[in-house]
Design a protein around this motif. Structure first.
Motif, PDB file in Angstrom:
ATOM      1  N   VAL A  45      84.931 -79.461  -5.504  1.00 25.11           N
ATOM      2  CA  VAL A  45      86.323 -79.610  -5.065  1.00 25.11           C
ATOM      3  C   VAL A  45      87.219 -79.470  -6.287  1.00 25.11           C
ATOM      4  CG1 VAL A  45      87.938 -81.126  -3.868  1.00 25.11           C
ATOM      5  CG2 VAL A  45      85.518 -81.230  -3.323  1.00 25.11           C
ATOM      6  N   MET A  46      87.918 -78.341  -6.354  1.00 23.14           N
ATOM      7  CA  MET A  46      88.688 -78.046  -7.566  1.00 23.14           C
ATOM      8  C   MET A  46      89.811 -79.056  -7.812  1.00 23.14           C
ATOM      9  SD  MET A  46      87.608 -75.552  -9.370  1.00 23.14           S
ATOM     10  CE  MET A  46      86.085 -74.656  -9.133  1.00 23.14           C
ATOM     11  N   ASP A  47      90.334 -79.676  -6.726  1.00 16.27           N
ATOM     12  CA  ASP A  47      91.456 -80.588  -6.979  1.00 16.27           C
ATOM     13  C   ASP A  47      91.004 -81.885  -7.654  1.00 16.27           C
ATOM     14  OD1 ASP A  47      90.386 -82.052  -4.940  1.00 16.27           O
ATOM     15  OD2 ASP A  47      92.071 -81.826  -3.561  1.00 16.27           O
ATOM     16  N   GLU A  48      89.697 -82.080  -7.796  1.00 13.97           N
ATOM     17  CA  GLU A  48      89.224 -83.263  -8.530  1.00 13.97           C
ATOM     18  C   GLU A  48      89.247 -82.998 -10.037  1.00 13.97           C
ATOM     19  OE1 GLU A  48      85.473 -84.572  -6.600  1.00 13.97           O
ATOM     20  OE2 GLU A  48      86.866 -86.028  -5.758  1.00 13.97           O
ATOM     21  N   ALA A  49      89.433 -81.711 -10.417  1.00 15.14           N
ATOM     22  CA  ALA A  49      89.352 -81.340 -11.824  1.00 15.14           C
ATOM     23  C   ALA A  49      90.386 -82.072 -12.665  1.00 15.14           C
ATOM     24  CB  ALA A  49      89.539 -79.834 -11.960  1.00 15.14           C
ATOM     25  N   SER A  50      91.586 -82.233 -12.096  1.00 18.49           N
ATOM     26  CA  SER A  50      92.655 -82.830 -12.898  1.00 18.49           C
ATOM     27  C   SER A  50      92.357 -84.293 -13.211  1.00 18.49           C
ATOM     28  CB  SER A  50      93.982 -82.709 -12.149  1.00 18.49           C
ATOM     29  OG  SER A  50      93.846 -83.353 -10.903  1.00 18.49           O
ATOM     30  N   ARG A  51      91.401 -84.879 -12.521  1.00 16.71           N
ATOM     31  CA  ARG A  51      91.050 -86.289 -12.768  1.00 16.71           C
ATOM     32  C   ARG A  51      90.085 -86.452 -13.948  1.00 16.71           C
ATOM     33  NH1 ARG A  51      93.123 -88.971  -8.639  1.00 16.71           N
ATOM     34  NH2 ARG A  51      93.313 -87.958  -6.610  1.00 16.71           N
ATOM     35  N   CYS A  52      89.565 -85.327 -14.449  1.00 21.60           N
ATOM     36  CA  CYS A  52      88.560 -85.404 -15.524  1.00 21.60           C
ATOM     37  C   CYS A  52      89.223 -85.319 -16.898  1.00 21.60           C
ATOM     38  CB  CYS A  52      87.574 -84.243 -15.398  1.00 21.60           C
ATOM     39  SG  CYS A  52      86.771 -84.167 -13.794  1.00 21.60           S
ATOM     40  N   ASP A  53      88.564 -85.914 -17.896  1.00 24.16           N
ATOM     41  CA  ASP A  53      89.049 -85.781 -19.275  1.00 24.16           C
ATOM     42  C   ASP A  53      88.745 -84.389 -19.812  1.00 24.16           C
ATOM     43  OD1 ASP A  53      89.919 -88.511 -19.536  1.00 24.16           O
ATOM     44  OD2 ASP A  53      87.795 -89.061 -19.605  1.00 24.16           O
ATOM     45  N   ARG A  54      87.578 -83.883 -19.456  1.00 25.50           N
ATOM     46  CA  ARG A  54      87.177 -82.520 -19.836  1.00 25.50           C
ATOM     47  C   ARG A  54      86.555 -81.841 -18.633  1.00 25.50           C
ATOM     48  NH1 ARG A  54      87.508 -80.901 -24.977  1.00 25.50           N
ATOM     49  NH2 ARG A  54      86.406 -78.957 -24.572  1.00 25.50           N
ATOM     50  N   ALA A  95      96.666 -73.961 -19.833  1.00 27.58           N
ATOM     51  CA  ALA A  95      97.415 -73.249 -20.879  1.00 27.58           C
ATOM     52  C   ALA A  95      96.725 -71.927 -21.231  1.00 27.58           C
ATOM     53  CB  ALA A  95      97.554 -74.140 -22.114  1.00 27.58           C
ATOM     54  N   SER A  96      95.399 -71.959 -21.375  1.00 27.79           N
ATOM     55  CA  SER A  96      94.698 -70.746 -21.831  1.00 27.79           C
ATOM     56  C   SER A  96      94.650 -69.667 -20.744  1.00 27.79           C
ATOM     57  CB  SER A  96      93.288 -71.076 -22.318  1.00 27.79           C
ATOM     58  OG  SER A  96      92.504 -71.481 -21.226  1.00 27.79           O
ATOM     59  N   THR A  97      94.774 -70.096 -19.466  1.00 27.58           N
ATOM     60  CA  THR A  97      94.730 -69.094 -18.393  1.00 27.58           C
ATOM     61  C   THR A  97      96.129 -68.790 -17.853  1.00 27.58           C
ATOM     62  OG1 THR A  97      94.295 -70.897 -16.824  1.00 27.58           O
ATOM     63  CG2 THR A  97      92.385 -69.647 -17.603  1.00 27.58           C
ATOM     64  N   GLY A  98      97.140 -69.571 -18.294  1.00 26.03           N
ATOM     65  CA  GLY A  98      98.503 -69.347 -17.806  1.00 26.03           C
ATOM     66  C   GLY A  98      98.631 -69.614 -16.316  1.00 26.03           C
ATOM     67  N   THR A  99      97.876 -70.587 -15.824  1.00 27.02           N
ATOM     68  CA  THR A  99      97.905 -70.889 -14.385  1.00 27.02           C
ATOM     69  C   THR A  99      98.443 -72.301 -14.148  1.00 27.02           C
ATOM     70  OG1 THR A  99      95.598 -71.571 -14.564  1.00 27.02           O
ATOM     71  CG2 THR A  99      95.998 -69.350 -13.748  1.00 27.02           C
ATOM     72  N   ALA A 100      98.766 -72.578 -12.873  1.00 27.36           N
ATOM     73  CA  ALA A 100      99.399 -73.855 -12.553  1.00 27.36           C
ATOM     74  C   ALA A 100      98.416 -74.896 -12.043  1.00 27.36           C
ATOM     75  CB  ALA A 100     100.489 -73.633 -11.504  1.00 27.36           C
ATOM     76  N   ASP A 101      97.235 -74.446 -11.603  1.00 29.95           N
ATOM     77  CA  ASP A 101      96.249 -75.416 -11.112  1.00 29.95           C
ATOM     78  C   ASP A 101      94.833 -74.920 -11.426  1.00 29.95           C
ATOM     79  OD1 ASP A 101      95.460 -73.555  -9.094  1.00 29.95           O
ATOM     80  OD2 ASP A 101      97.168 -74.209  -7.896  1.00 29.95           O
ATOM     81  N   THR A 102      93.877 -75.823 -11.261  1.00 27.83           N
ATOM     82  CA  THR A 102      92.503 -75.497 -11.671  1.00 27.83           C
ATOM     83  C   THR A 102      91.913 -74.367 -10.843  1.00 27.83           C
ATOM     84  OG1 THR A 102      92.360 -77.869 -11.837  1.00 27.83           O
ATOM     85  CG2 THR A 102      90.406 -76.651 -12.415  1.00 27.83           C
ATOM     86  N   GLY A 135      83.898 -83.285 -15.963  1.00 25.67           N
ATOM     87  CA  GLY A 135      83.672 -82.713 -14.640  1.00 25.67           C
ATOM     88  C   GLY A 135      82.898 -81.417 -14.754  1.00 25.67           C
ATOM     89  N   LEU A 136      81.879 -81.284 -13.916  1.00 24.35           N
ATOM     90  CA  LEU A 136      81.114 -80.031 -13.848  1.00 24.35           C
ATOM     91  C   LEU A 136      81.496 -79.392 -12.515  1.00 24.35           C
ATOM     92  CD1 LEU A 136      78.845 -78.148 -14.895  1.00 24.35           C
ATOM     93  CD2 LEU A 136      77.217 -79.645 -13.724  1.00 24.35           C
ATOM     94  N   LEU A 137      82.314 -78.355 -12.605  1.00 26.55           N
ATOM     95  CA  LEU A 137      82.842 -77.761 -11.374  1.00 26.55           C
ATOM     96  C   LEU A 137      82.380 -76.325 -11.210  1.00 26.55           C
ATOM     97  CD1 LEU A 137      85.263 -79.944 -12.269  1.00 26.55           C
ATOM     98  CD2 LEU A 137      86.145 -79.021 -10.152  1.00 26.55           C
ATOM     99  N   GLY A 138      82.132 -75.964  -9.983  1.00 24.48           N
ATOM    100  CA  GLY A 138      81.747 -74.587  -9.716  1.00 24.48           C
ATOM    101  C   GLY A 138      81.350 -74.456  -8.266  1.00 24.48           C
ATOM    102  N   PRO A 139      81.310 -73.216  -7.774  1.00 27.74           N
ATOM    103  CA  PRO A 139      81.008 -73.019  -6.359  1.00 27.74           C
ATOM    104  C   PRO A 139      79.603 -73.451  -5.994  1.00 27.74           C
ATOM    105  CG  PRO A 139      81.229 -70.912  -7.510  1.00 27.74           C
ATOM    106  CD  PRO A 139      81.577 -71.972  -8.490  1.00 27.74           C
ATOM    107  N   SER A 140      79.404 -73.700  -4.724  1.00 31.28           N
ATOM    108  CA  SER A 140      78.099 -74.087  -4.209  1.00 31.28           C
ATOM    109  C   SER A 140      77.048 -73.057  -4.613  1.00 31.28           C
ATOM    110  CB  SER A 140      78.232 -74.163  -2.687  1.00 31.28           C
ATOM    111  OG  SER A 140      77.053 -74.633  -2.146  1.00 31.28           O
ATOM    112  N   GLY A 141      75.933 -73.546  -5.137  1.00 30.13           N
ATOM    113  CA  GLY A 141      74.823 -72.657  -5.495  1.00 30.13           C
ATOM    114  C   GLY A 141      74.898 -72.104  -6.910  1.00 30.13           C
ATOM    115  N   CYS A 142      75.922 -72.494  -7.697  1.00 24.62           N
ATOM    116  CA  CYS A 142      76.064 -71.902  -9.042  1.00 24.62           C
ATOM    117  C   CYS A 142      75.098 -72.525 -10.045  1.00 24.62           C
ATOM    118  CB  CYS A 142      77.496 -72.003  -9.537  1.00 24.62           C
ATOM    119  SG  CYS A 142      77.994 -73.667 -10.011  1.00 24.62           S
TER     120      CYS A 142
END
Ligand SMILES: Nc1ncnc2c1ncn2[C@@H]1O[C@H](COP(=O)(O)OP(=O)(O)OP(=O)(O)O)[C@@H](O)[C@H]1O
Length: 250
Positions: free
Chosen positions: A192-201, A221-228, A38-45
């Motif tokens: 759409v960040m919630d699609e991130a969990s569907r990706c292998d990487r 794990a590396s960011t200590g957060t609960a969602d993408t 998955g290539l994720l990032g805000p619009s225009g990045c």
């Protein structure tokens, strides 16, 4: 013909300018084979710009982009890379089947491929319908079906799930994983960040740079957060944008 052991995509120190605007500033990234990245990032990045360099349609200032071991845009890659743009590339005045028959003929793919991709994209019952009369989600699936003709080794999909209802999105992600399981490499952009969990990487992108390249679990794990979304915000806090006048690209 293509290098079977090379990564699906290998980008080194890529600089791309669009108009007068620097969009990618020394970006390096590698996409492994046979998984959904998955290539994720805000619009225009710069997601579309990066995808355009990978499929070989974007002028670059410097850097290297290698796809399946070949220079991006090489003639030998033409039938090995499928690309779906954000706007469906289809003919409204042809039926679904006629569109696919036309693309199949251009590609030189086997005749049986039309029925294969109609089934894969769940469009068999719409095969005789004019594309102009389809819903937005159905039209974008015709575009995806076209990209699946010839069974490319790499599929580059620019926001393929945008505008789709949740059920269709789930079905498409299931299809992406089926394709990966059969050896296809997929690079899928989304804001759409919630699609991130569907990706292998995941590749998290911000302002023309890759902030993270990890598995979804590794990223949390590396960011200590609960969602993408939280992970992305944590990464942004760690990498504040440089201000104007300090010699940076911004
Ligand atoms: N044809 C163009 N000419 C000049 N600048 C452009 C052109 N296309 C895009 N840009 C600029 O390049 C930057 C990156 O655009 P790009 O389309 O790659 O972003 P993106 O992350 O794919 O955005 P989105 O999620 O909205 O599609 C943006 O600032 C955009 O305004």
């Amino acid at each position: 013909m293509v290098n079977e052991s090379a990564p699906a995509v290998d980008v080194t120190d890529l600089h791309v300018q669009r108009g007068k605007h620097p969009v990618l500033h020394g970006l390096s990234v590698s996409v492994p084979r046979g998984v959904v990245v998955g290539l994720l990032g805000p619009s225009g990045c710069g997601k579309t710009t990066l995808l355009r360099t990978i499929v070989g349609v974007q002028v670059v200032q410097s850097g290297t982009v290698t796809v399946l071991g070949r220079e991006a845009g090489s003639a030998s890659l033409r039938h090995r890379v499928g690309y779906v743009t954000q706007d469906a590339s289809v003919y409204d005045d042809l039926t679904v089947r006629q569109n696919l028959q036309y693309f199949r003929a251009v590609l030189g793919a086997p005749r049986s491929d039309v029925d294969r991709v109609l089934t894969l994209t769940d469009l068999t019952s719409q095969a005789g319908q004019l594309v102009g009369s389809l819903s937005g989600g159905q039209r974008s699936r015709v575009s995806l079906a076209g990209a699946l003709l010839g069974s490319p080794d790499l599929l580059v999909l620019d926001e393929p799930t945008v505008g789709l209802d949740p059920l269709l999105r789930v079905e498409l992600w299931t299809l992406f994983h089926q394709l990966a399981a059969s050896g296809t490499s997929l690079l899928v952009s989304s804001h759409v960040m919630d699609e991130a969990s569907r990706c292998d990487r995941l590749l998290l992108m911000r302002d023309g740079e890759i902030l993270a390249d990890d598995t979804p679990a590794g990223l949390l794990a590396s960011t200590g957060t609960a969602d993408t979304e939280g992970a992305f915000l944590a990464l942004i806090a760690r990498h504040p944008l440089a201000g104007p006048g300090d010699g940076s690209h911004s």
